[in-house]
Design an enzyme around this catalytic site. Structure first.
Site, PDB file in Angstrom:
ATOM      1  N   SER A  58      20.868   4.679 -15.757  1.00  0.00           N
ATOM      2  CA  SER A  58      22.059   5.369 -16.242  1.00  0.00           C
ATOM      3  C   SER A  58      22.643   4.787 -17.522  1.00  0.00           C
ATOM      4  O   SER A  58      23.436   5.449 -18.196  1.00  0.00           O
ATOM      5  CB  SER A  58      23.145   5.370 -15.162  1.00  0.00           C
ATOM      6  OG  SER A  58      23.635   4.062 -14.930  1.00  0.00           O
ATOM      7  N   LYS A 109      28.580   0.630 -15.846  1.00  0.00           N
ATOM      8  CA  LYS A 109      28.914   1.852 -16.587  1.00  0.00           C
ATOM      9  C   LYS A 109      29.780   1.474 -17.793  1.00  0.00           C
ATOM     10  O   LYS A 109      30.266   0.347 -17.911  1.00  0.00           O
ATOM     11  CB  LYS A 109      29.688   2.849 -15.717  1.00  0.00           C
ATOM     12  CG  LYS A 109      29.009   3.256 -14.424  1.00  0.00           C
ATOM     13  CD  LYS A 109      27.809   4.147 -14.651  1.00  0.00           C
ATOM     14  CE  LYS A 109      27.201   4.589 -13.314  1.00  0.00           C
ATOM     15  NZ  LYS A 109      25.933   5.328 -13.496  1.00  0.00           N
TER      16      LYS A 109
END
Length: 224
Positions: free
Chosen positions: A34, A75
């Site tokens: 990600s 993230k």
């Protein structure tokens, strides 16, 4: 005697640098794709232990939230408390409080997201997106959760400063100015990892230099 002092100083710097790093930093393994291309799956990263209140837009952080699963996740923070995060404008860019954000770190340099979304971040919360938007399971997926896609800032455990392994990707994480024009500014300054690395390398150099001094000096004296 001089070589002994040099070696002693080198030992203090070498061991002190590692102790300094152990106090401030923790290693993590990135579990998914990600965050490509900033960090790849399986990368070992070094993250500075910080309070969630010290997190800024643009920071890459490690956090753990009960609604997102049991594993620590990595993230990028794109919105803080009070921000309205939306996508996309006519150029395919993310907007924060209506201000378009150019994100050079996106995988493939594509649009900020494949599907439109809009969310207002609550006080004390953070809106998280992955740099690889096409595969990232991030705040967009959790918009219907009780937290509205955001996570409490208190869930943040650390801020990623560098990739430590594999060797070919070793180095400080690239910084971004993407959020600098927003009120409150953008990404946090990097931690002291560069200085810690310098101290450790300098300490090792002093140890080897001090150890080599006497044999080299004796060899030179014999030649004379």
């Amino acid at each position: 005697m001089v070589s002994g002092l040099v070696i002693a100083l080198g030992c203090v710097m070498f061991l002190g640098g590692f102790a300094w790093a152990a106090v401030l930093y923790r290693p993590y393994t990135v579990p998914t794709e990600s965050m490509r291309p900033t960090v790849a799956p399986g990368d070992k990263v070094l993250a500075q232990k910080i309070s969630g209140s010290d997190v800024h837009r643009g920071d890459v952080v490690v956090f753990k939230d009960k609604l997102w699963g049991n594993e620590p996740l990595v993230k990028r923070v794109v919105g803080v408390g009070g921000d309205t995060v939306a996508c996309c404008d006519k150029q395919g860019r993310l907007t924060v409080d209506g201000v378009p954000v150019d994100e050079p770190y996106l995988d493939g340099g594509g649009t900020a997201a494949q599907e439109a979304f809009k969310a207002t971040v609550g006080k004390g919360e953070l809106f998280m997106l992955g740099d690889n938007r096409s595969v990232s399971q991030d705040s967009r997926v959790h918009l219907e959760d009780a937290e509205g896609g955001a996570v409490p800032a208190s869930d943040v455990k650390a801020r990623v400063d560098a990739t430590a392994w594999p060797f070919g990707r070793m180095g400080m994480l690239p910084t971004t100015s993407a959020f600098d024009k927003l009120p409150g500014g953008g990404q946090s300054p990097q931690g002291p990892l560069r200085w810690i690395t310098f101290v450790v390398i300098a300490g090792a150099a002093l140890i080897f230099g001090g150890a080599a001094y006497e044999p080299l000096a004796n060899a030179l004296r014999r030649r004379r």
